[in-house]
Write an enzyme that holds these catalytic residues in place. Structure first.
Site, PDB file in Angstrom:
ATOM      1  N   ASP A  46       0.803  -1.218   0.000  1.00 15.59           N
ATOM      2  CA  ASP A  46       0.000   0.000   0.000  1.00 15.59           C
ATOM      3  C   ASP A  46       0.839   1.272   0.000  1.00 15.59           C
ATOM      4  OD1 ASP A  46      -2.351  -1.341  -0.158  1.00 15.59           O
ATOM      5  OD2 ASP A  46      -2.917  -1.101   1.942  1.00 15.59           O
ATOM      6  N   ASN A 118      -6.343   7.905   1.774  1.00 11.53           N
ATOM      7  CA  ASN A 118      -6.318   7.241   3.078  1.00 11.53           C
ATOM      8  C   ASN A 118      -6.838   8.154   4.182  1.00 11.53           C
ATOM      9  OD1 ASN A 118      -5.576   4.622   2.655  1.00 11.53           O
ATOM     10  ND2 ASN A 118      -3.587   4.779   3.664  1.00 11.53           N
ATOM     11  N   GLU A 119      -5.950   9.046   4.650  1.00  4.97           N
ATOM     12  CA  GLU A 119      -6.351   9.925   5.739  1.00  4.97           C
ATOM     13  C   GLU A 119      -5.588  11.229   5.700  1.00  4.97           C
ATOM     14  OE1 GLU A 119      -4.567   6.903   7.292  1.00  4.97           O
ATOM     15  OE2 GLU A 119      -2.787   8.119   6.913  1.00  4.97           O
TER      16      GLU A 119
END
Length: 267
Positions: A46, A118-119
């Site tokens: 990832d 993602n964040e």
């Protein structure tokens, strides 16, 4: 087809990259284009995938990512294996138009726009930060603490989960906000619980001391140029080609990463 290929630093991945390039060369009209590709092949986990996403941040809605798992734990890369890739290239990759889509967060600060798969972490690691939090122009609270995290459904299984956030089932048009270490005394109170939003909400933060706050968008840090930050779901989505039907189940991916162990037998 126009393509680009990114890989991690491991020698095994380099060997897979060489094999894939040889197979791509047999496709009709292959053109390597590292600026404006139609397909982006990603070999690794990832972390490698996130690097590829940010490399092509300006054209995310125009390309299809083809991640091939060859690294550590992979949420995005779990869709395909090397064997899947060999099979689909043998019949022509442009004949396979099956993909899954992932939501992106859009972060706006002054004239800057950043996108996260993602964040987003908005933090001050040296002292408590203070910010007013608005939901669609209505004040929710004044927060004092380390900072805030906003996560997409796919990002909710990463840092957000470690910060006691909720796991949001993938491929839903939702995102969440999590407070990081809020100050809690008889003078200061905050909600101090994950809040889940959909695409109808815009979250606006007004920071009191923004010069000392860092905004981490996935793997990249950014400095603020204005005390106002807006966070919302973007209209853009990332397309990830799914070569194997066996790997498109999000329940299976969650099970593989967080649940499955040697004592569990699959039915």
């Amino acid at each position: 087809m126009k393509y680009s290929i990114l890989t991690n630093r491991y020698q095994e991945s380099k060997e897979i990259e060489k094999e894939i390039l040889e197979i791509i060369a047999s496709q009709p009209n292959p053109i390597q284009d590292d600026v404006n590709p139609d397909y982006v092949f990603v070999i690794g986990g990832d972390g490698t995938f996130l690097s590829a996403v940010h490399k092509f941040a300006n054209i995310l809605d125009k390309i299809i990512f083809i991640p091939i798992k060859f690294g550590g734990i992979g949420f995005y890369t779990n869709h395909n294996s090397v064997e899947d890739f060999r099979d689909i290239l043998s019949i022509g990759i442009e004949k396979n138009q099956k993909w899954v889509e992932y939501s992106l967060l859009k972060i706006t600060n002054n004239q800057e726009e950043w996108y996260s798969i993602n964040e987003v972490k908005i933090v001050n690691n040296t002292r408590p930060t203070k910010m007013d939090i608005y939901i669609n122009d209505e004040l929710l609270e004044t927060f004092r603490g380390t900072g805030m995290v906003f996560a997409t459904p796919s990002g909710s299984t990463g840092f957000a989960r470690s910060a006691y956030g909720s796991i949001i089932f993938p491929n839903t048009n939702l995102f969440e906000m999590i407070e990081l270490f809020p100050v809690s005394t008889n003078k200061f109170r905050t909600l101090n619980a994950p809040v889940i939003f959909d695409n109808q909400q815009v979250i606006t933060l007004f920071l009191k001391d923004y010069q000392n706050v860092v905004v981490a968008v996935d793997t990249a840090d950014h400095q603020l140029t204005d005390p106002k930050i807006e966070v919302r779901l973007s209209d853009k989505k990332i397309k990830i080609m799914a070569l194997s039907k066996n790997r498109t189940s999000k329940t299976k991916i969650l099970n593989d990463i967080f649940v499955l162990n040697n004592d569990i037998k699959e039915k």
